[in-house]
Design a protein around this motif. Structure first.
Motif, PDB file in Angstrom:
ATOM      1  N   LYS A 140       2.029  -7.624  12.035  1.00  0.00           N
ATOM      2  CA  LYS A 140       2.197  -9.051  11.804  1.00  0.00           C
ATOM      3  C   LYS A 140       3.549  -9.411  11.178  1.00  0.00           C
ATOM      4  N   THR A 141       4.064 -10.563  11.589  1.00  0.00           N
ATOM      5  CA  THR A 141       5.210 -11.190  10.933  1.00  0.00           C
ATOM      6  C   THR A 141       4.881 -12.674  10.735  1.00  0.00           C
ATOM      7  N   ILE A 142       5.686 -13.324   9.891  1.00  0.00           N
ATOM      8  CA  ILE A 142       5.459 -14.743   9.602  1.00  0.00           C
ATOM      9  C   ILE A 142       6.640 -15.566  10.103  1.00  0.00           C
ATOM     10  N   THR A 143       6.350 -16.651  10.793  1.00  0.00           N
ATOM     11  CA  THR A 143       7.379 -17.597  11.231  1.00  0.00           C
ATOM     12  C   THR A 143       6.881 -19.015  10.966  1.00  0.00           C
ATOM     13  N   PHE A 144       7.779 -19.889  10.533  1.00  0.00           N
ATOM     14  CA  PHE A 144       7.454 -21.295  10.337  1.00  0.00           C
ATOM     15  C   PHE A 144       8.192 -22.128  11.381  1.00  0.00           C
ATOM     16  N   ILE A 145       7.489 -23.072  11.977  1.00  0.00           N
ATOM     17  CA  ILE A 145       8.114 -24.046  12.870  1.00  0.00           C
ATOM     18  C   ILE A 145       7.637 -25.423  12.443  1.00  0.00           C
ATOM     19  N   ASN A 146       8.585 -26.258  12.026  1.00  0.00           N
ATOM     20  CA  ASN A 146       8.271 -27.609  11.535  1.00  0.00           C
ATOM     21  C   ASN A 146       7.187 -27.605  10.457  1.00  0.00           C
TER      22      ASN A 146
ATOM     23  N   LYS B 211       4.809 -25.569   9.891  1.00  0.00           N
ATOM     24  CA  LYS B 211       3.545 -24.898  10.220  1.00  0.00           C
ATOM     25  C   LYS B 211       3.761 -23.379  10.234  1.00  0.00           C
ATOM     26  N   LYS B 212       2.861 -22.669   9.574  1.00  0.00           N
ATOM     27  CA  LYS B 212       2.953 -21.221   9.462  1.00  0.00           C
ATOM     28  C   LYS B 212       2.238 -20.546  10.637  1.00  0.00           C
ATOM     29  N   TYR B 213       2.953 -19.588  11.259  1.00  0.00           N
ATOM     30  CA  TYR B 213       2.361 -18.823  12.356  1.00  0.00           C
ATOM     31  C   TYR B 213       2.398 -17.329  12.022  1.00  0.00           C
ATOM     32  N   LEU B 214       1.273 -16.658  12.215  1.00  0.00           N
ATOM     33  CA  LEU B 214       1.233 -15.201  12.128  1.00  0.00           C
ATOM     34  C   LEU B 214       1.450 -14.664  13.532  1.00  0.00           C
ATOM     35  N   VAL B 215       2.533 -13.917  13.703  1.00  0.00           N
ATOM     36  CA  VAL B 215       2.915 -13.432  15.031  1.00  0.00           C
ATOM     37  C   VAL B 215       2.606 -11.940  15.121  1.00  0.00           C
ATOM     38  N   ASP B 216       1.875 -11.575  16.159  1.00  0.00           N
ATOM     39  CA  ASP B 216       1.485 -10.183  16.362  1.00  0.00           C
ATOM     40  C   ASP B 216       2.506  -9.492  17.264  1.00  0.00           C
ATOM     41  N   GLY B 217       3.087  -8.394  16.768  1.00  0.00           N
ATOM     42  CA  GLY B 217       4.107  -7.692  17.535  1.00  0.00           C
ATOM     43  C   GLY B 217       3.630  -6.415  18.197  1.00  0.00           C
TER      44      GLY B 217
ATOM     45  N   TYR C  77       7.785   7.699  18.865  1.00  0.00           N
ATOM     46  CA  TYR C  77       8.692   7.817  20.009  1.00  0.00           C
ATOM     47  C   TYR C  77       9.212   6.455  20.463  1.00  0.00           C
ATOM     48  N   GLY C  78       8.665   5.376  19.864  1.00  0.00           N
ATOM     49  CA  GLY C  78       9.033   4.040  20.291  1.00  0.00           C
ATOM     50  C   GLY C  78       8.209   3.546  21.460  1.00  0.00           C
ATOM     51  N   LEU C  79       7.183   4.317  21.834  1.00  0.00           N
ATOM     52  CA  LEU C  79       6.318   3.923  22.940  1.00  0.00           C
ATOM     53  C   LEU C  79       5.231   2.976  22.445  1.00  0.00           C
ATOM     54  N   ILE C  80       4.842   2.038  23.290  1.00  0.00           N
ATOM     55  CA  ILE C  80       3.848   1.033  22.920  1.00  0.00           C
ATOM     56  C   ILE C  80       2.463   1.661  22.846  1.00  0.00           C
ATOM     57  N   LYS C  81       1.830   1.539  21.672  1.00  0.00           N
ATOM     58  CA  LYS C  81       0.458   2.007  21.491  1.00  0.00           C
ATOM     59  C   LYS C  81      -0.540   0.869  21.712  1.00  0.00           C
ATOM     60  N   SER C  82      -0.118  -0.322  21.336  1.00  0.00           N
ATOM     61  CA  SER C  82      -0.994  -1.481  21.462  1.00  0.00           C
ATOM     62  C   SER C  82      -0.140  -2.705  21.768  1.00  0.00           C
ATOM     63  N   GLU C  83      -0.493  -3.413  22.824  1.00  0.00           N
ATOM     64  CA  GLU C  83       0.250  -4.609  23.217  1.00  0.00           C
ATOM     65  C   GLU C  83       0.095  -5.709  22.171  1.00  0.00           C
ATOM     66  N   SER C  84       1.120  -6.548  22.063  1.00  0.00           N
ATOM     67  CA  SER C  84       1.039  -7.681  21.141  1.00  0.00           C
ATOM     68  C   SER C  84       0.000  -8.683  21.642  1.00  0.00           C
ATOM     69  N   LYS C  85      -0.639  -9.342  20.682  1.00  0.00           N
ATOM     70  CA  LYS C  85      -1.631 -10.348  21.023  1.00  0.00           C
ATOM     71  C   LYS C  85      -0.959 -11.712  21.086  1.00  0.00           C
ATOM     72  N   LYS C  86      -1.262 -12.446  22.122  1.00  0.00           N
ATOM     73  CA  LYS C  86      -0.607 -13.731  22.339  1.00  0.00           C
ATOM     74  C   LYS C  86      -1.164 -14.789  21.390  1.00  0.00           C
ATOM     75  N   ASN C  87      -0.276 -15.637  20.906  1.00  0.00           N
ATOM     76  CA  ASN C  87      -0.647 -16.770  20.067  1.00  0.00           C
ATOM     77  C   ASN C  87      -0.221 -18.029  20.812  1.00  0.00           C
TER      78      ASN C  87
ATOM     79  N   MET D  36       3.426 -20.021  20.873  1.00  0.00           N
ATOM     80  CA  MET D  36       4.240 -20.059  22.087  1.00  0.00           C
ATOM     81  C   MET D  36       4.534 -21.495  22.510  1.00  0.00           C
ATOM     82  N   LYS D  37       3.559 -22.369  22.324  1.00  0.00           N
ATOM     83  CA  LYS D  37       3.777 -23.774  22.665  1.00  0.00           C
ATOM     84  C   LYS D  37       4.839 -24.384  21.760  1.00  0.00           C
ATOM     85  N   ALA D  38       4.794 -24.045  20.457  1.00  0.00           N
ATOM     86  CA  ALA D  38       5.778 -24.557  19.508  1.00  0.00           C
ATOM     87  C   ALA D  38       7.169 -24.025  19.830  1.00  0.00           C
ATOM     88  N   VAL D  39       7.252 -22.754  20.239  1.00  0.00           N
ATOM     89  CA  VAL D  39       8.539 -22.155  20.610  1.00  0.00           C
ATOM     90  C   VAL D  39       9.104 -22.830  21.857  1.00  0.00           C
ATOM     91  N   GLU D  40       8.254 -23.056  22.842  1.00  0.00           N
ATOM     92  CA  GLU D  40       8.690 -23.704  24.079  1.00  0.00           C
ATOM     93  C   GLU D  40       9.251 -25.098  23.798  1.00  0.00           C
TER      94      GLU D  40
END
Length: 210
Positions: A132-138, A140-146, A152-162, A166-170
């Motif tokens: 998790k990371t935290i981002t604010f847009i206007n 509003k606090k968003y918990l972003v799943d990475g 090795y840098g290989l993906i073990k678990s895909e990020s969960k969409k919020n 995403m609507k706020a970013v768009e």
């Protein structure tokens, strides 16, 4: 009665002086200094080592520390030529001959001089903190799943969409110049938002909403 009080005082002093024993903490900061791990070996000895990744090797620097109430004072001696050369390989030569002052909170250690937060191993290794990371847009606090990656840098678990994030970013990227950006210092972010702020907190605000 006096003996009981004396025993009680001794027990408190033992607890206070050794509560960090065998705990290890990883440093997080916005500086270019290489992250490291501090481990309190006993009531006076501390080791500092590199953060290991796959096949990275390991270096451990020894120092001494003492604690006064909630403040921990660490002294790292000057490294000899051989140790300095080894420390350079791992980006830790800057620790040679340094003194570190850490303020202890309930679960973390704060280095105000270098705007760094040291997080206990069992906490920074948890999936919640890793993902998790935290981002604010206007405001509003968003918990972003990475998601999660392995050593090795290989993906073990895909990020969960919020979807709301995403609507706020768009909406924001339609006219990005209309937004101001504030980046919190690490300790400032930690004190405001907790341990999830160790990877940085960014606040995007529409300029007419300031």
């Amino acid at each position: 009665m006096k003996n009981i009080i004396l025993i009680f005082v001794l027990l408190i002093s033992i607890f206070v002086s050794s509560q960090t024993k065998n705990d290890s903490y990883k440093s997080f900061s916005n500086s270019t200094r290489t992250a490291h791990i501090i481990k309190f070996e006993n009531d006076s000895i501390v080791t500092i080592q590199n953060v290991m990744s796959h096949m990275s090797g390991r270096i451990a620097l020894s120092g001494i520390y003492h604690k006064v109430q909630d403040t921990i004072y660490i002294s790292i001696p000057e490294l000899d030529q051989t140790k300095m050369s080894e420390a350079n390989k791992f980006g830790l030569a800057y620790l040679s001959g340094t003194k570190i002052k850490l303020i202890e909170t309930k679960t973390e250690l704060l280095n105000f001089e270098n705007d760094a937060v040291y997080v206990r191993s069992k906490i920074y290794g948890s999936n919640r903190v890793r993902r998790k990371t935290i981002t604010f847009i206007n405001g509003k606090k968003y918990l972003v799943d990475g998601g999660l990656t392995d050593s090795y840098g290989l993906i073990k678990s895909e990020s969960k969409k919020n979807a709301k994030f995403m609507k706020a970013v768009e909406e924001m990227i339609k006219i990005p110049e209309d937004y101001s950006i504030k980046k919190y210092g690490l300790i400032e972010g930690y004190q405001k938002f907790g341990v999830l702020a160790i990877k940085g907190v960014i606040d995007y605000r529409k300029k007419n909403n300031l």
